[in-house]
Motif scaffolding. Structure first.
Motif, PDB file in Angstrom:
ATOM      1  N   THR A 199       0.739  -1.102   0.025  1.00 55.73           N
ATOM      2  CA  THR A 199       0.090  -0.015   0.001  1.00 55.73           C
ATOM      3  C   THR A 199       0.867   1.099  -0.016  1.00 55.73           C
ATOM      4  O   THR A 199       1.803   1.433   0.731  1.00 55.73           O
ATOM      5  CB  THR A 199      -0.920   0.009   1.341  1.00 55.73           C
ATOM      6  OG1 THR A 199       0.026   0.129   2.465  1.00 55.73           O
ATOM      7  CG2 THR A 199      -1.967  -1.177   1.281  1.00 55.73           C
ATOM      8  N   LEU A 200       0.364   2.348  -0.758  1.00 50.88           N
ATOM      9  CA  LEU A 200       1.124   3.684  -0.920  1.00 50.88           C
ATOM     10  C   LEU A 200       0.145   4.524  -0.746  1.00 50.88           C
ATOM     11  O   LEU A 200      -0.849   4.575  -1.687  1.00 50.88           O
ATOM     12  CB  LEU A 200       1.903   3.705  -2.053  1.00 50.88           C
ATOM     13  CG  LEU A 200       2.561   5.053  -2.376  1.00 50.88           C
ATOM     14  CD1 LEU A 200       3.816   4.929  -1.286  1.00 50.88           C
ATOM     15  CD2 LEU A 200       3.415   4.973  -3.492  1.00 50.88           C
ATOM     16  N   LYS A 201       0.236   5.321   0.353  1.00 47.99           N
ATOM     17  CA  LYS A 201      -0.931   6.284   0.682  1.00 47.99           C
ATOM     18  C   LYS A 201      -0.518   7.752   0.878  1.00 47.99           C
ATOM     19  O   LYS A 201       0.860   7.786   1.484  1.00 47.99           O
ATOM     20  CB  LYS A 201      -1.749   5.738   2.073  1.00 47.99           C
ATOM     21  CG  LYS A 201      -2.539   4.389   1.649  1.00 47.99           C
ATOM     22  CD  LYS A 201      -3.306   3.865   2.920  1.00 47.99           C
ATOM     23  CE  LYS A 201      -3.879   2.639   2.639  1.00 47.99           C
ATOM     24  NZ  LYS A 201      -4.516   2.111   3.817  1.00 47.99           N
ATOM     25  N   VAL A 202      -1.193   8.785   0.561  1.00 47.49           N
ATOM     26  CA  VAL A 202      -0.935  10.228   0.967  1.00 47.49           C
ATOM     27  C   VAL A 202      -1.831  10.696   1.835  1.00 47.49           C
ATOM     28  O   VAL A 202      -3.133  10.553   1.880  1.00 47.49           O
ATOM     29  CB  VAL A 202      -0.895  10.977  -0.442  1.00 47.49           C
ATOM     30  CG1 VAL A 202      -0.774  12.226  -0.249  1.00 47.49           C
ATOM     31  CG2 VAL A 202      -0.006  10.149  -1.676  1.00 47.49           C
ATOM     32  N   PHE A 203      -1.079  11.552   2.701  1.00 44.56           N
ATOM     33  CA  PHE A 203      -2.116  11.919   3.974  1.00 44.56           C
ATOM     34  C   PHE A 203      -1.548  13.468   3.892  1.00 44.56           C
ATOM     35  O   PHE A 203      -0.440  13.951   3.464  1.00 44.56           O
ATOM     36  CB  PHE A 203      -1.395  11.294   5.193  1.00 44.56           C
ATOM     37  CG  PHE A 203      -1.751   9.987   5.400  1.00 44.56           C
ATOM     38  CD1 PHE A 203      -3.009   9.368   5.923  1.00 44.56           C
ATOM     39  CD2 PHE A 203      -1.080   8.948   4.812  1.00 44.56           C
ATOM     40  CE1 PHE A 203      -3.309   8.151   5.948  1.00 44.56           C
ATOM     41  CE2 PHE A 203      -1.108   7.766   5.022  1.00 44.56           C
ATOM     42  CZ  PHE A 203      -2.290   7.288   5.526  1.00 44.56           C
ATOM     43  N   ASN A 204      -2.737  14.127   4.255  1.00 42.73           N
ATOM     44  CA  ASN A 204      -2.190  15.753   4.655  1.00 42.73           C
ATOM     45  C   ASN A 204      -1.578  16.012   5.898  1.00 42.73           C
ATOM     46  O   ASN A 204      -1.259  14.784   6.924  1.00 42.73           O
ATOM     47  CB  ASN A 204      -3.368  16.548   4.540  1.00 42.73           C
ATOM     48  CG  ASN A 204      -4.722  16.247   5.567  1.00 42.73           C
ATOM     49  OD1 ASN A 204      -4.096  15.674   6.589  1.00 42.73           O
ATOM     50  ND2 ASN A 204      -5.796  16.579   5.194  1.00 42.73           N
ATOM     51  N   ALA A 205      -1.343  17.207   6.406  1.00 36.53           N
ATOM     52  CA  ALA A 205      -0.562  17.426   7.408  1.00 36.53           C
ATOM     53  C   ALA A 205      -1.167  17.132   8.707  1.00 36.53           C
ATOM     54  O   ALA A 205      -0.718  17.017   9.778  1.00 36.53           O
ATOM     55  CB  ALA A 205      -0.084  18.821   7.633  1.00 36.53           C
ATOM     56  N   ALA A 206      -2.556  16.866   8.755  1.00 32.54           N
ATOM     57  CA  ALA A 206      -3.353  16.558   9.854  1.00 32.54           C
ATOM     58  C   ALA A 206      -3.507  15.187  10.084  1.00 32.54           C
ATOM     59  O   ALA A 206      -4.162  14.616  10.901  1.00 32.54           O
ATOM     60  CB  ALA A 206      -4.955  17.358   9.808  1.00 32.54           C
ATOM     61  N   GLY A 207      -2.933  14.356   9.091  1.00 35.94           N
ATOM     62  CA  GLY A 207      -2.995  12.932   9.155  1.00 35.94           C
ATOM     63  C   GLY A 207      -4.023  12.348   8.519  1.00 35.94           C
ATOM     64  O   GLY A 207      -4.479  11.187   8.665  1.00 35.94           O
ATOM     65  N   GLN A 208      -4.804  13.183   7.596  1.00 32.63           N
ATOM     66  CA  GLN A 208      -6.058  12.655   6.810  1.00 32.63           C
ATOM     67  C   GLN A 208      -5.465  11.981   5.656  1.00 32.63           C
ATOM     68  O   GLN A 208      -4.878  12.783   5.107  1.00 32.63           O
ATOM     69  CB  GLN A 208      -6.960  13.452   6.705  1.00 32.63           C
ATOM     70  CG  GLN A 208      -7.546  14.207   8.080  1.00 32.63           C
ATOM     71  CD  GLN A 208      -8.324  15.601   7.780  1.00 32.63           C
ATOM     72  OE1 GLN A 208      -7.921  16.333   7.057  1.00 32.63           O
ATOM     73  NE2 GLN A 208      -9.293  15.807   8.586  1.00 32.63           N
ATOM     74  N   GLN A 209      -5.946  10.915   5.534  1.00 27.02           N
ATOM     75  CA  GLN A 209      -5.758  10.288   3.928  1.00 27.02           C
ATOM     76  C   GLN A 209      -6.355  11.129   2.923  1.00 27.02           C
ATOM     77  O   GLN A 209      -7.604  11.171   2.927  1.00 27.02           O
ATOM     78  CB  GLN A 209      -6.044   8.825   4.050  1.00 27.02           C
ATOM     79  CG  GLN A 209      -5.781   8.081   2.662  1.00 27.02           C
ATOM     80  CD  GLN A 209      -6.057   6.711   2.523  1.00 27.02           C
ATOM     81  OE1 GLN A 209      -5.785   5.961   3.665  1.00 27.02           O
ATOM     82  NE2 GLN A 209      -6.641   6.236   1.558  1.00 27.02           N
ATOM     83  N   VAL A 210      -5.439  11.422   1.751  1.00 28.85           N
ATOM     84  CA  VAL A 210      -6.177  12.252   0.600  1.00 28.85           C
ATOM     85  C   VAL A 210      -5.944  11.351  -0.631  1.00 28.85           C
ATOM     86  O   VAL A 210      -6.815  11.612  -1.501  1.00 28.85           O
ATOM     87  CB  VAL A 210      -5.487  13.459   0.546  1.00 28.85           C
ATOM     88  CG1 VAL A 210      -5.760  14.346   1.702  1.00 28.85           C
ATOM     89  CG2 VAL A 210      -3.961  13.135   0.318  1.00 28.85           C
ATOM     90  N   SER A 211      -5.206  10.255  -0.472  1.00 25.09           N
ATOM     91  CA  SER A 211      -4.973   9.307  -1.776  1.00 25.09           C
ATOM     92  C   SER A 211      -4.592   8.369  -1.322  1.00 25.09           C
ATOM     93  O   SER A 211      -3.748   8.003  -0.508  1.00 25.09           O
ATOM     94  CB  SER A 211      -4.403  10.142  -2.708  1.00 25.09           C
ATOM     95  OG  SER A 211      -4.089   9.564  -4.085  1.00 25.09           O
ATOM     96  N   GLU A 212      -5.215   7.062  -2.194  1.00 23.49           N
ATOM     97  CA  GLU A 212      -4.417   5.710  -2.030  1.00 23.49           C
ATOM     98  C   GLU A 212      -3.910   5.533  -3.495  1.00 23.49           C
ATOM     99  O   GLU A 212      -4.668   5.323  -4.355  1.00 23.49           O
ATOM    100  CB  GLU A 212      -5.496   4.638  -1.790  1.00 23.49           C
ATOM    101  CG  GLU A 212      -4.805   3.472  -1.274  1.00 23.49           C
ATOM    102  CD  GLU A 212      -6.027   2.156  -1.110  1.00 23.49           C
ATOM    103  OE1 GLU A 212      -5.674   2.092   0.264  1.00 23.49           O
ATOM    104  OE2 GLU A 212      -6.809   1.988  -1.713  1.00 23.49           O
ATOM    105  N   LEU A 213      -2.495   5.360  -3.615  1.00 22.86           N
ATOM    106  CA  LEU A 213      -2.122   5.271  -4.939  1.00 22.86           C
ATOM    107  C   LEU A 213      -1.854   3.716  -5.312  1.00 22.86           C
ATOM    108  O   LEU A 213      -1.735   3.432  -6.364  1.00 22.86           O
ATOM    109  CB  LEU A 213      -0.633   6.144  -4.904  1.00 22.86           C
ATOM    110  CG  LEU A 213      -0.609   7.425  -4.679  1.00 22.86           C
ATOM    111  CD1 LEU A 213       0.888   8.030  -4.798  1.00 22.86           C
ATOM    112  CD2 LEU A 213      -1.430   8.118  -5.740  1.00 22.86           C
TER     113      LEU A 213
END
Length: 307
Positions: free
Chosen positions: A250-264
């Motif tokens: 799994t490769l995921k992207v999070f914002n600075a608040a720790g919220q997931q914004v994308s799953e690549l």
């Protein structure tokens, strides 16, 4: 279950904070021609990880200076001077003055480094007669390999080079007809070569299959997550990683608040080197984090979106 989720969230946020507050390191020096010490006035300098991925890049100034900024500690790195695409008057040369990665002087960047001068090797200047263009693909275990450098050498002189893109493709332009040795180098891989004879017609299909360097025959790959490139970016960037053995990745992207914004990535993958493009056109400027997980391995890196 709520307690477990809270623990995971706190763990990730702490990891993110450590990444945000990590000190930036600089590495600087001059770029000169090896044959006469003349200043190189244009081009790039890149810092590569031991796996062969681009960690940082900067332009060479008209005064021959470069300053690389790296956002984390990197050990065993290699620094390479690369010519402009418009006029390739020298070939990619590693610190301090070698073309073969096996002869580079590796760098541990654990603090600021100055005086790291690079002495690049010129390409042949005398090119009489007809010229041609060649191309090919570089792979590793049938996976496209980026950042491999393919050199065209005649005798003791280099006449050109090409750098493979994310699809593994490379092109070498303006080669005089004649007999050459093509040499494919990539940091972290065994080098390969072939002998070719060029005519005036453009030629393709000069392909290389590289093998990763390893101390063990049965496991040529390691788990790693490289710095995205380019960084900062807008809106596209490429994330490179490697997987040591088959398993769900799994490769995921999070914002600075720790919220997931994308799953690549979320799939089973074989051992190998992978490159994923991330498009952040729907996101706002700021700091983001990307997290790789596979078979118990976890790594988190920071990236910066600037619009």
């Amino acid at each position: 279950m709520k307690a477990l989720k809270l623990f995971v969230a706190i763990f990730f946020i702490l990891a993110a904070v450590r990444t945000v507050t990590a000190e930036d390191y600089t590495l600087s020096g001059k770029v000169r021609y090896a044959d006469n010490n003349e200043i190189v006035t244009s081009g790039l300098v890149r810092l590569y990880t031991p796996e062969g991925n681009v960690e940082a890049e900067t332009n060479i100034t008209p005064a021959g200076d470069y300053i690389l900024v790296v956002h984390r500690i990197v050990t065993g790195a290699d620094v390479i001077g690369i010519a402009d695409d418009e006029w390739e008057d020298f070939v990619p040369t590693g610190y301090p003055d070698k073309v073969d990665p096996a002869m580079f002087t590796h760098i541990d960047l654990t603090g600021n480094r100055t005086g790291m001068d690079i002495y690049v090797q010129r390409t042949a200047q005398n090119r009489p007669g007809a010229t041609t263009t060649i191309s090919g693909v570089v792979t590793n275990n049938n996976i496209p390999v980026p950042n491999a450098v393919v050199y065209a050498k005649m005798g003791n002189e280099y006449f050109g080079y090409g750098i493979s893109n994310n699809e593994g493709s490379y092109t070498i332009k303006n080669l005089p007809v004649g007999d050459y040795i093509l040499i494919a180098h990539r940091i972290g891989s065994q080098s390969e070569s072939m002998n070719i004879s060029l005519t005036e017609n453009t030629r393709g299909g000069y392909n290389f299959s590289l093998r990763s360097k390893t101390s063990g025959v049965n496991n040529p790959f390691v788990y790693s997550l490289s710095q995205n490139y380019p960084n900062p970016f807008n809106p596209n960037t490429v994330i490179s990683y490697s997987v040591a053995k088959e398993g769900n990745v799994t490769l995921k992207v999070f914002n600075a608040a720790g919220q997931q914004v994308s799953e690549l990535v979320n799939m089973v993958q074989q051992a190998g080197i992978y490159n994923v493009e991330f498009n952040a056109s729907s996101l706002s400027s700021g700091v983001y984090f990307y997290k790789l997980e596979s078979n118990g391995f976890t790594a988190v890196n920071k990236m910066i979106l600037v619009k």
